[in-house]
Every structure is written in structure tokens, then in C-alpha cells.
Write an enzyme that holds these catalytic residues in place. Structure first.
Site, short mmCIF file in Angstrom:
data_model
loop_
_atom_site.label_atom_id
_atom_site.label_comp_id
_atom_site.label_asym_id
_atom_site.label_seq_id
_atom_site.Cartn_x
_atom_site.Cartn_y
_atom_site.Cartn_z
N LYS A 1 0.84 -1.19 0.00
CA LYS A 1 0.00 0.00 0.00
C LYS A 1 0.88 1.25 0.00
O LYS A 1 0.68 2.16 -0.79
CB LYS A 1 -0.92 -0.02 1.22
CG LYS A 1 -1.79 1.20 1.33
CD LYS A 1 -2.74 1.13 2.51
CE LYS A 1 -3.41 2.47 2.70
NZ LYS A 1 -4.32 2.50 3.85
N GLY B 1 -4.82 -1.62 4.88
CA GLY B 1 -4.00 -2.74 4.39
C GLY B 1 -4.67 -4.09 4.61
O GLY B 1 -4.72 -4.94 3.71
N ARG B 2 -5.22 -4.31 5.81
CA ARG B 2 -5.82 -5.62 6.11
C ARG B 2 -7.20 -5.78 5.48
O ARG B 2 -7.83 -6.82 5.65
CB ARG B 2 -5.86 -5.83 7.63
CG ARG B 2 -6.51 -4.72 8.41
CD ARG B 2 -6.22 -4.81 9.90
NE ARG B 2 -6.70 -3.66 10.65
CZ ARG B 2 -6.01 -2.53 10.82
NH1 ARG B 2 -4.83 -2.38 10.26
NH2 ARG B 2 -6.51 -1.53 11.53
N GLU C 1 -5.06 -6.53 14.65
CA GLU C 1 -4.51 -5.23 14.24
C GLU C 1 -5.62 -4.18 14.24
O GLU C 1 -5.37 -3.00 14.49
CB GLU C 1 -3.84 -5.32 12.85
CG GLU C 1 -2.83 -4.20 12.60
CD GLU C 1 -2.05 -4.35 11.29
OE1 GLU C 1 -2.66 -4.22 10.21
OE2 GLU C 1 -0.83 -4.58 11.35
N GLU D 1 10.42 -4.66 4.76
CA GLU D 1 10.55 -6.05 4.30
C GLU D 1 10.29 -6.17 2.81
O GLU D 1 11.03 -6.82 2.07
CB GLU D 1 9.53 -6.94 5.04
CG GLU D 1 9.79 -7.13 6.51
CD GLU D 1 9.08 -6.10 7.38
OE1 GLU D 1 8.85 -4.95 6.91
OE2 GLU D 1 8.78 -6.44 8.53
N HIS E 1 -5.80 -32.94 17.31
CA HIS E 1 -4.69 -33.78 17.78
C HIS E 1 -3.55 -32.92 18.30
O HIS E 1 -2.41 -33.38 18.40
CB HIS E 1 -4.22 -34.69 16.65
CG HIS E 1 -5.32 -35.61 16.21
ND1 HIS E 1 -5.56 -36.82 16.81
CD2 HIS E 1 -6.29 -35.44 15.28
CE1 HIS E 1 -6.61 -37.38 16.24
NE2 HIS E 1 -7.08 -36.57 15.31
N LYS F 1 9.36 -0.81 14.27
CA LYS F 1 9.98 -0.44 12.99
C LYS F 1 11.09 0.59 13.22
O LYS F 1 12.18 0.49 12.66
CB LYS F 1 8.94 0.17 12.03
CG LYS F 1 7.88 -0.79 11.53
CD LYS F 1 6.98 -0.08 10.51
CE LYS F 1 5.75 -0.90 10.18
NZ LYS F 1 4.80 -0.21 9.32
O1 F6P Z 1 3.19 -2.91 9.74
C1 F6P Z 1 1.83 -3.14 9.62
C2 F6P Z 1 1.33 -2.81 8.24
O2 F6P Z 1 1.27 -1.45 8.07
C3 F6P Z 1 -0.01 -3.48 7.99
O3 F6P Z 1 -1.06 -2.72 8.46
C4 F6P Z 1 0.01 -3.63 6.51
O4 F6P Z 1 -0.93 -4.56 6.06
C5 F6P Z 1 1.44 -4.08 6.30
O5 F6P Z 1 2.18 -3.35 7.25
C6 F6P Z 1 1.99 -3.87 4.92
O6 F6P Z 1 1.96 -2.53 4.54
P1 F6P Z 1 2.16 -2.10 3.04
O7 F6P Z 1 1.07 -2.72 2.23
O8 F6P Z 1 2.11 -0.61 3.03
O9 F6P Z 1 3.50 -2.62 2.59
#
Ligand code: F6P
Length: 519
Positions: free
Chosen positions: A205, A262-263, A348, A211, A379, A488
């Protein structure tokens, strides 16, 4: 402007619910409730679009339900819901509207607000372009591997749905999901790929997530090392930050908007891997199923409104019974990533300790959500569900029609899901000691006719709205996530210290561990 709705602990229904809990809720026994009312199953079941829900094995009765509805009314739940569907900036800490539901609204709809109507046009122009692109990739025999690079909401939804709909996935294409900054993921995948056969989708987003940027850089470097030159053909970006994607060197882009959390984003361009996997027609069915649930939530009276009833149950369990977790048990192995997806959605969204005005809360919010597909969980941890000291409400998902032809398996699976829900409730109290099952353990039970794009869409939209309901009752902002920021920032400070060994200003534990992990 943050909402003027009263907080749940300041309305009369809250105290009445406490009294109800003290007088009968705490001692409520499901077995007695069934014995006393042969209609209980019918009375506490709701047939919502694509999802039938049996709520009868929950510790509720008509009186509690009526009080929970009073709570919803007194806290202005309908007002909150209508504000979301009107495009109000209900994500007040970020001054954003919350309109993921618009991503599945048909093009022919006529929203009242001009801002929403124009957003709907944008939604459909990106959707049409993205689905045309998905079809083009599906028809491109040279592309055999699609690699989604994203994390959190830019990973969990599409990954969960591609797995869930595996029998709809186009044969001949493989789908990979790389999320972790841990290079083991990417390093294990790259040797299996050929640059000329691979499409990388960089899903973010913000297009700033550390990452995802690290993985995107590694993917691009690998592609170029392999002699790849046509980045426009082999990379696409799915983002609200198209400019950053272009700066990164990706020119094939599909955008979305800041009013998509995002979610809540897999209905947007973030859903592209799913669209490539199942095709444009099936992706539209996925949206249609979700839209049917949106309409149910938006228009059905609260008493028969499934997301409302689930959200109220969540409040009843969390704040009056004091249950701190909920377990999700999908009895379909294709739904194996559903628990992980729902963890982000619930925790979240509702893992908050202050209300919408920033004031500390005097009551609990998000439960811990966890689970595994059945029958595997039986199990592993079901022992604790049946005989542990904590009560954990369980949410079972059963699918009536199987997609395989192996004889016997599906009946065994369905027998197990029914038996677990039954065992949790009835228990076995005549055995004594170690063999005693207390029973009276609550569960909800969802039935899907089949696992299809439409039913999956409806199931996920149902979960989104139930999280909205409990969050609205708790008076929190379910749409921000400030709690992810501190880690972060600290990681950025620590990373160069791993090189330099500088531990100045760090606490003793972090300094000690850093020294151990260095070099
Ligand atoms: O760190 C949490 C977050 O901001 C989530 O809310 C989001 O889904 C994820 O990181 C990834 O964010 P982006 O889509 O901006 O890379």
C-alpha cells in the site's frame, strides 16, 4: 471529527448486562438451555448470504440478546455503520474514510455522496484494467510463476484466498508468496525460478515497508543478474504510491486509495495474484459474494444481522465472561491460512487500549485469535479447549460439498466437526477425575454450501464487519495501527549497530543479545 457516540461503559445497557451476567449469565448452562427450548437451534441460527450460522451453542438467551441489542442502539452502532457506508472519515487518527466495501460495490450503484460516487468510478476503472491484465497473464504460457512480494495485508489475504480456491486455480501456473525480510524465504525460491518465466508482483500500500522493499530489491537484482531486461513485463506494482513504484523502476502499476486499510485490501489491486489465479470471472464472483454480505450488514435489522450478532457476542464474551481468546477451526484444509488472515484482521484492528478520543479504556478489547484447520487441531490443542482451565469460544467452519472424490473422507471430516462442537457443549461429567469433561463450552458453527469464490468472499466480508461491530461498540478506531510503528523505528536504529557493535544507550538485555548475535 471523532464520533460523538457514547462509550459502551457509559450507557445504561452496560450496567444491565453486568447485572444479567451476575444473575444468570455466569451460571448459564447450554445443556439446560437446549433441554428447556426445543426451538433453540432455529431461534439462534441466521441464514446470511452464502453463510449459514448456528449461534445456538453460545452462552446467550433472549434476554441477553435483547440487552446486547440495547447496547448496540445506545452506543450508536447503526450510526457508526451508516457513517462508514456514507464515506465519512471514521478513521479519525488518519483522517481517512473506510471504504473497502466500495471495492465490491457494483458499477451500477449510485452512492449519494459525490466523493463516493467518483471513487466508485475509479474503483471500476482499476478493476477492469487489473482484470484485463490478469487475463493477459493467464493467457501468457511463458509466465509460469507468479511471485507476490508483500507483507501483512499485502500478503495474507491473497495468499489465504489463492490456497482456499486452489481448485479454481489455472493449471500450469504456480503462485508464491514472499513476505518475510528473512532471506531464507527468497533464497529458497529463486533457484526454482527462471527470469523469463516469472512475474513479480510488488504489493505494498505504502511502497515503503522495509521487508517488501528489501525483497523487491533482491528480486530485481536477481532478475537482472539472470539477464532479464524487460522489467515492465516481469514486474508489476500494486500500491497507492504509484510514484514510489515508478521511482523504483516499475512502470506496470495498479493503484488503490488511502481509504482502503491494508488488512482490508485484498478486494483491490492487492487481489491481483488471486485474479490471475482464478480468472476475472471468478474474481468478480468473489466480489459479488462479499457485496451480498455488505448488503446484509447494511440493511438487515440488528436482531437478524449476522455480523452484528457475532460482534455483540464478542463483546459479551470479552467484557462480561472475561474470555481472552477465540479459536477459529476451519474444517477444510484449503482454509489453512484463514486463522493467520483473521489474526491480522481482528488483532490489528481491535488491539487498542484507548478510545477514539485517545482516552484509556477501562475494559478489554481484541481477543487473541488463533487456530488451525480441523481435524489437525484436534490432535494438538483441542485437549485444552475441552479440559483446560480457560474457556475459549470456538468458531467452526464446515463446508457441505467436498471438491475431491476420495470416498469416506468428507463424511469423516463432517462427523468430526459436528462431534467437536457437540463434545465442547455436552461434555462428560459422569466419568470423574482425569476423564471428566466440563462441557458448556461455547462455539459458533458456520456452514458454507461449497468453498467457492462467492462463499469465500461472503465469509471474509462477514469477518470484516463483525470486527467493525465490536470495535464500534468498544468506541475504538479499528482502522489505524500505531502499535506497529515503535518496533519499525527501533529496528532502524539497531540495524547499523549490528555492524558497528555500538550499544550506547541500549538497555542491558538488548545490548547483551546484540553482542551475541553480531559477527
Ligand atoms: O506494519 C503493519 C502494516 O502497516 C499493515 O497494516 C500492513 O498490512 C502491512 O504493514 C503492509 O503494509 P504495506 O502494504 O504498506 O507494505
Amino acid at each position: 471529527m471523532p464520533s460523538k457516540r457514547p462509550r459502551c461503559d457509559q450507557v445504561p445497557a452496560w450496567e444491565k448486562l453486568q447485572t444479567q451476567f451476575d444473575c444468570s449469565g455466569e451460571a448459564f448452562d447450554l445443556r439446560q438451555a437446549f433441554a428447556a427450548d426445543s426451538e433453540r437451534f432455529t431461534k439462534f441460527s441466521i441464514a446470511a448470504p452464502h453463510v449459514f450460522a448456528d449461534l445456538s451453542k453460545n452462552r446467550i438467551d433472549a434476554a441477553t440478546q435483547a440487552l446486547l441489542l440495547e447496547l448496540a442502539q445506545q452506543t450508536g452502532l447503526e450510526q457508526a455503520r451508516d457513517a462508514m457506508f456514507a464515506g465519512a472519515a471514521i478513521n479519525s487518527t488518519e483522517q481517512r474514510a473506510v471504504m473497502h466495501w466500495l471495492l465490491r460495490t457494483p458499477a451500477a450503484a449510485t452512492p449519494k455522496a459525490e466523493f463516493v460516487a467518483s471513487a466508485l468510478q475509479d474503483v471500476h476503472s482499476v478493476l477492469d484494467a487489473m482484470l484485463a491484465y490478469a487475463e493477459q497473464v493467464r493467457g501468457d504460457a511463458e509466465i509460469t510463476d507468479v511471485v507476490n512480494i508483500g507483507i501483512g495485508g499485502s500478503d495474507l489475504g491473497p495468499q489465504m484466498a489463492v490456497l482456499a480456491l486452489d481448485s479454481f486455480v489455472l493449471p500450469g501456473k504456480r503462485f508464491h508468496f514472499i513476505s518475510n525480510v528473512d532471506g531464507h524465504e527468497m533464497a529458497a525460491l529463486l533457484p526454482k525460478l527462471q527470469a523469463k518465466n516469472t512475474l513479480f508482483l510488488v504489493a505494498s500500500k505504502t511502497f515503503t515497508t522495509a521487508e517488501t522493499m528489501a525483497n523487491a530489491r533482491s528480486a530485481k537484482a536477481w532478475f537482472e543478474q539472470q539477464g532479464g531486461t524487460d522489467v515492465a513485463r516481469h514486474f508489476a506494482a500494486l500500491t497507492t504510491n504509484v510514484a514510489a513504484a515508478k521511482d523504483f523502476g516499475i512502470t506496470t502499476t495498479f493503484g488503490f486509495w488511502d481509504w482502503v486499510g491494508g488488512r482490508y485490501s485484498m478486494w483491490s489491486a492487492i487481489g491481483l495474484p488471486l485474479a490471475i489465479a482464478i480468472g476475472a470471472g471468478s474474481f468478480r464472483e468473489f466480489l459479488t459474494g462479499a457485496h451480498a454480505m455488505d448488503e446484509h450488514f447494511r440493511t438487515t435489522p440488528l436482531a437478524q444481522n449476522l455480523p452484528v450478532q457475532l460482534g455483540l457476542l464478542d463483546v459479551w464474551y470479552r467484557n462480561f465472561h472475561g474470555f481472552t481468546s477465540r479459536s477459529i477451526a476451519p474444517y477444510h484444509s484449503a482454509l489453512r491460512r484463514l486463522p493467520a488472515y483473521l489474526q491480522q484482521l481482528e488483532m490489528e484492528s481491535n488491539g487498542k487500549q484507548v478510545d477514539i478520543h485517545g482516552q484509556p479504556l477501562a475494559y478489554g478489547t481484541s481477543p487473541v485469535l488463533w487456530g488451525e484447520p480441523g481435524t489437525n487441531g484436534q490432535h494438538a490443542y483441542f485437549q485444552m479447549l475441552h479440559q483446560g482451565t480457560d474457556v475459549v469460544p470456538v468458531e467452526f467452519v464446515a463446508v457441505k460439498k467436498e471438491r475431491h472424490t476420495l470416498p469416506g473422507h468428507h463424511a469423516a471430516l463432517l462427523a468430526n466437526v459436528l462431534a467437536q462442537a457437540q463434545a465442547l457443549m455436552v461434555g462428560k461429567t459422569d466419568a470423574g477425575g482425569h476423564r471428566n469433561f466440563p462441557g458448556n463450552r461455547p462455539s459458533s458453527f458456520f456452514v458454507l454450501e461449497a468453498l467457492t469464490p462467492a462463499t469465500l468472499g461472503a465469509l471474509i466480508a462477514l469477518q470484516e464487519h463483525r470486527v467493525f461491530v465490536s470495535g464500534a461498540i468498544w468506541g475504538i478506531n479499528s482502522f489505524d495501527q500505531w502499535g506497529v510503528e515503535l518496533g519499525k523505528v527501533l529496528a532502524k536504529d539497531i540495524e547499523p549497530r549490528l555492524q558497528s557493535g555500538d550499544v550506547a544507550g541500549l538497555d542491558g538485555s538488548t545490548a547483551g543479545l546484540l553482542a551475541r548475535l553480531r559477527g
